[in-house]
Design a protein around this motif. Sequence first.
Motif, PDB file in Angstrom:
ATOM      1  N   ASP A 241     -31.999 -23.463 -43.378  1.00 36.00           N
ATOM      2  CA  ASP A 241     -32.374 -24.373 -43.024  1.00 36.00           C
ATOM      3  C   ASP A 241     -33.411 -24.123 -44.519  1.00 36.00           C
ATOM      4  OD1 ASP A 241     -34.572 -26.132 -42.685  1.00 36.00           O
ATOM      5  OD2 ASP A 241     -35.856 -25.215 -42.241  1.00 36.00           O
TER       6      ASP A 241
ATOM      7  N   CYS B  79     -31.513 -22.529 -38.227  1.00 37.09           N
ATOM      8  CA  CYS B  79     -31.883 -22.926 -37.347  1.00 37.09           C
ATOM      9  C   CYS B  79     -30.999 -23.047 -36.101  1.00 37.09           C
ATOM     10  CB  CYS B  79     -32.266 -24.419 -37.179  1.00 37.09           C
ATOM     11  SG  CYS B  79     -33.643 -25.159 -38.720  1.00 37.09           S
TER      12      CYS B  79
ATOM     13  N   THR C 174     -28.805 -24.491 -32.195  1.00 39.33           N
ATOM     14  CA  THR C 174     -28.655 -26.367 -32.087  1.00 39.33           C
ATOM     15  C   THR C 174     -27.954 -25.894 -30.796  1.00 39.33           C
ATOM     16  OG1 THR C 174     -27.439 -26.486 -33.296  1.00 39.33           O
ATOM     17  CG2 THR C 174     -29.673 -26.848 -34.039  1.00 39.33           C
TER      18      THR C 174
ATOM     19  N   LEU D   2     -32.490 -28.893 -31.997  1.00 36.81           N
ATOM     20  CA  LEU D   2     -33.021 -27.231 -31.613  1.00 36.81           C
ATOM     21  C   LEU D   2     -33.611 -27.415 -31.046  1.00 36.81           C
ATOM     22  CD1 LEU D   2     -33.338 -26.143 -34.381  1.00 36.81           C
ATOM     23  CD2 LEU D   2     -35.674 -27.181 -34.567  1.00 36.81           C
TER      24      LEU D   2
ATOM     25  N   ARG E  45     -35.663 -20.876 -33.910  1.00 34.35           N
ATOM     26  CA  ARG E  45     -35.479 -20.747 -34.977  1.00 34.35           C
ATOM     27  C   ARG E  45     -35.657 -19.475 -35.830  1.00 34.35           C
ATOM     28  NH1 ARG E  45     -39.108 -24.987 -36.468  1.00 34.35           N
ATOM     29  NH2 ARG E  45     -38.532 -27.207 -37.675  1.00 34.35           N
TER      30      ARG E  45
ATOM     31  N   LEU F 274     -38.388 -29.129 -32.425  1.00 31.64           N
ATOM     32  CA  LEU F 274     -38.250 -27.975 -31.692  1.00 31.64           C
ATOM     33  C   LEU F 274     -39.509 -27.865 -30.278  1.00 31.64           C
ATOM     34  CD1 LEU F 274     -37.376 -24.911 -30.744  1.00 31.64           C
ATOM     35  CD2 LEU F 274     -38.598 -24.448 -32.349  1.00 31.64           C
TER      36      LEU F 274
ATOM     37  N   CYS G 166     -39.229 -30.987 -36.285  1.00 29.18           N
ATOM     38  CA  CYS G 166     -37.669 -29.626 -37.447  1.00 29.18           C
ATOM     39  C   CYS G 166     -36.697 -29.433 -38.558  1.00 29.18           C
ATOM     40  CB  CYS G 166     -36.049 -30.464 -36.342  1.00 29.18           C
ATOM     41  SG  CYS G 166     -35.748 -31.928 -37.352  1.00 29.18           S
TER      42      CYS G 166
END
Length: 697
Positions: free
Chosen positions: A509, A519, A521, A526, A529, A579, A608
């Motif tokens: 990211d 990030c 997923t 998401l 992090r 998120l 995100c």
Amino acid sequence: MTGLFERVDQTPRVETDGFEHLNNFIVFNNGRDVLVRGISSQESLTSNLIQCSRMPLSDSCRYYTMKVETLETDNFLMFGLTNKCLPGAPMWTVDRSVRYHSNDGGVFNGDLGIHTYHSYNEGDTVTCRLDYTGSDRSLINFMLNDCFVYRQWVNLPPDQLYATIGVSRGRAELTVEWPEPDKGDIPIKNDLPSNWFGWKGIGRDDEASTFVLANIDSTTQREAFNVQCPLALTRDFTYFEVEILRKASTTESEGHGIGLVSGNCEAFVYPGWTTNSIGYHNDDGGLYVNGDKVTVATDDDLTCKEGDRMGCGVIFPRDVQDEDMREPILVLIYFTKNGQLAHKTRMRQPRGGFFPCIAFCHIGDEIRLDVKCEPPALTSDLHPLLTTCEACADYRCTEVFLLRDLTHNSATVRLDTDHDQAQLLQYRAEPLRNLGDAFYISVTDFGVTTEIQMGVSTEGFKLEGEFLGSEPTSCGYMLKLGTVVSKDGMRAVTKWNPNENQIIGCYLDYIDDGGAVLCFTIDDRLIGRGVVARATGLNSALYASIVISAGPAEIKVNWSGILNSTTLKREQRKAEDWLRSSVIRGQNFRLERRPSEGYAFAASAQDCLPLVIGSSMFSVRLLGGKELPAVGVSRATTDVNNVLGSDSGEICFHPTSRSTLSNNENRRVANAPEIRVGTRCSVPWCSCGPLTVLNRR
């Protein structure tokens, strides 16, 4: 016994510059000449030693030697390596040392002793040579009178390989060439049969380049006797052949075998009968891999008799770096009969590399060795496996992984055995360097105690024993625990559901010279992090990595998001992409907190994408709620289950109390406007409660 060395200084010698030893060791000529007096019966044998503490063995100095001038009867020597002794307290560290004993020719590593069948005494010279170093262990050679006698692993990293000599009880006089800076390595000729080590009953003739099984071990039932090459196969040494001069047995029972073994293979097995070995046997023409016969000859075309030549070769991945040639990379192995292809297979070489091996069974079995012959032109016959083999250069991992369906874009990775230590798979074809670079995995087999982690690591990350996040330059998401582990610690996020066919992703990211933001997923949503620090110099690249512990486990990996990456699009995302805490629902551009049966201290939602130049604000409209939500900004790794503004790097405005919360410090805002339901606000952040995100700008 007449001493060779005369003491000049008769005072007790407690310390010698560059050495650690007991008082009964007297050194002369900068340690080259060593006189050992008797030791008290109350003193431990493990401390009766001398260690050269000024430098360990390394690439710049790979060996040291000792000549035994005199040795008192019933006294014995211990010659080898241990970790650095504490000042004033010399001691063999039993589990972190390797020692070659003079009396029985045994090599001791920890509590395990293995016979070399080569003892040594007065007049003999022994050598300890560093063959290979990994991050946590090293492969060591022992030589007797310039001939190799054994090879063994020691649990010592490169900076702890200190030359050490121990004596049992009596007197000894030694001449030692200790490690010196830039001493280099010993020139090794692998075409001399005398340099190949194994059972002492195998005769070696350097002039004729022949081996013959002259006698066997009658005290123990043995099924085979082998000799092993002192050098591992490399890009400059990829093929060897043997010519069968005599097959002593007239039956179809075991005869000759050639192949490849790991660095610590025992002397009484055929290649292919043990783990990390492969062999071609002349009696049945079969191919044996890791103890299993994988190919059965249907006729006599692959069996070999007197006059036939048997060959063995390796094709390394073209793109593999020289420093990785002896790491657990996947290679293409092939065998020949009289220059024609007999067998071919892909196999992961063990750490330390593959070493040529030749085995015999019956007294009188004889072969001629040729390590300088050119590999046969078999490219067309090997082509179906060559493409896959070239893809192996893309991977760095331990030898316990099984890799299938290999391409430059994908692989199936399996761990069958239950390893307590974490095992690393690192994709080396391309690092993550551009925003949006991504890779994905799906899990097809998962044991009860298995843990799988995905993320990034740098080139020097350990292959065994470490999870991602244990170093600042690595970061990973643990599927079973549902946590992201990074240099900022461990944070709970959404757990992977083993009952659903979920796709877990990791993408880059943000990145600069100081660090990067990752990030994670699940099915493109998401979930969390992590932050990773950037190393300096050549080790700064961030490679896609997977760690697995405690199999069985199988995953399918897709690396195409790295090799065919596109720039991450900075565009407005719908609320379901944000998120957020599990109690916050997102749909289109609406965020709403679900009713919660239990007590929830705080719940937040985070965009995100970060705020960047040109997209530094967005608007929200408050739609309702008992208490208006806080609005602000936070770090990439904020905890969405914590109060916004309570952590460092966060700030928020709370409309109800008309105050700000920053770094957990509350401040009243003077002349703050009153904000009611329906009011539209232009702010850079939102958190917790019913609201509508109207637009970013």
